[in-house]
Scaffold this active site. Sequence first.
Site, PDB file in Angstrom:
ATOM      1  N   LEU A 102       0.885  -1.159   0.000  1.00 52.98           N
ATOM      2  CA  LEU A 102       0.000   0.000   0.000  1.00 52.98           C
ATOM      3  C   LEU A 102       0.921   1.207   0.000  1.00 52.98           C
ATOM      4  O   LEU A 102       1.860   1.267   0.800  1.00 52.98           O
ATOM      5  CB  LEU A 102      -0.882   0.025   1.257  1.00 52.98           C
ATOM      6  CG  LEU A 102      -2.223  -0.695   1.214  1.00 52.98           C
ATOM      7  CD1 LEU A 102      -2.890  -0.623   2.583  1.00 52.98           C
ATOM      8  CD2 LEU A 102      -3.138  -0.127   0.152  1.00 52.98           C
ATOM      9  N   ASP A 103       0.664   2.181  -0.871  1.00 52.77           N
ATOM     10  CA  ASP A 103       1.616   3.285  -0.966  1.00 52.77           C
ATOM     11  C   ASP A 103       1.573   4.175   0.270  1.00 52.77           C
ATOM     12  O   ASP A 103       0.687   4.083   1.119  1.00 52.77           O
ATOM     13  CB  ASP A 103       1.411   4.085  -2.262  1.00 52.77           C
ATOM     14  CG  ASP A 103       0.098   4.835  -2.305  1.00 52.77           C
ATOM     15  OD1 ASP A 103      -0.179   5.610  -1.377  1.00 52.77           O
ATOM     16  OD2 ASP A 103      -0.648   4.677  -3.293  1.00 52.77           O
ATOM     17  N   TYR A 104       2.560   5.037   0.375  1.00 50.49           N
ATOM     18  CA  TYR A 104       2.808   5.868   1.559  1.00 50.49           C
ATOM     19  C   TYR A 104       1.572   6.662   1.974  1.00 50.49           C
ATOM     20  O   TYR A 104       1.272   6.803   3.163  1.00 50.49           O
ATOM     21  CB  TYR A 104       3.972   6.808   1.235  1.00 50.49           C
ATOM     22  CG  TYR A 104       4.397   7.720   2.357  1.00 50.49           C
ATOM     23  CD1 TYR A 104       5.213   7.253   3.396  1.00 50.49           C
ATOM     24  CD2 TYR A 104       4.022   9.059   2.365  1.00 50.49           C
ATOM     25  CE1 TYR A 104       5.615   8.097   4.416  1.00 50.49           C
ATOM     26  CE2 TYR A 104       4.431   9.911   3.385  1.00 50.49           C
ATOM     27  CZ  TYR A 104       5.225   9.421   4.411  1.00 50.49           C
ATOM     28  OH  TYR A 104       5.615  10.255   5.414  1.00 50.49           O
TER      29      TYR A 104
END
Length: 247
Positions: A102-104
């Site tokens: 999951l991206d930042y």
Amino acid sequence: MVRLQKFLADAGLASRRASEQVILAGRVAVNGRTVQVLGTRIDHAQDRVTVDGMAVKARRKLYLAVNKPRGYICSRHDPVRRRTIGELLPKEWTDLYPVGRLDYDSEGLIFLTNDGEFCLQLTHPRYGIRKKYLATVEGRVEPRILNQMTRGVVHEGERLRAEKARLLSANNSHSVVEVVLAQGKYREVRRLFESQGLTVSHLRRTQIGRIKLGDLPVGKWRTLTGPEIKTLVSNRSQTGRPEAREH
């Protein structure tokens, strides 16, 4: 019954290929007898395995569901010292790694495990594990845009496609869209909307396979139950019984 090289790899001795070389070198014994045949099967609950005379114990498999907050990266270490998902877990669980990403700037459901085969089955495209997201999008999303996303778009030279896209609410300032992906390429939900000139301001993953985020608080974790794991994997036996804990 498991193959000896898999048992050694799962125990953390080495990679499976390196474990094969350890076996071929005559360094492994099962119940006191040296074994040099690859593919030899053992019962890890009863057989005694040693490498260079030292006992090797099966490592307990762990499967966690985590509600990742925004502002964390899906890694155990970061060279620029951003907060990592590993900081949300007990310090002794250093061998757990994220299943996918999951991206930042995104939040929501992600699994962590020390089971490599479990990780493969949930991330390889051929298994088609569906993932569901709630995206808050700036501006009003028209039905034609959702239709285009489910037909497929090209963004930065890569073809992207949503399995499903359903408008939950909309006004002139923002829209809330439920998106289901079958593969989950890098930043795919955000890029699907970017291809249509729209910006996702908030993104949360709410479901992987049949496992829902539910009421798990942001930044907290729980272990997956045996039945939950069985719904996620196929054509392989479950090893060990996950401990039912929550934090």
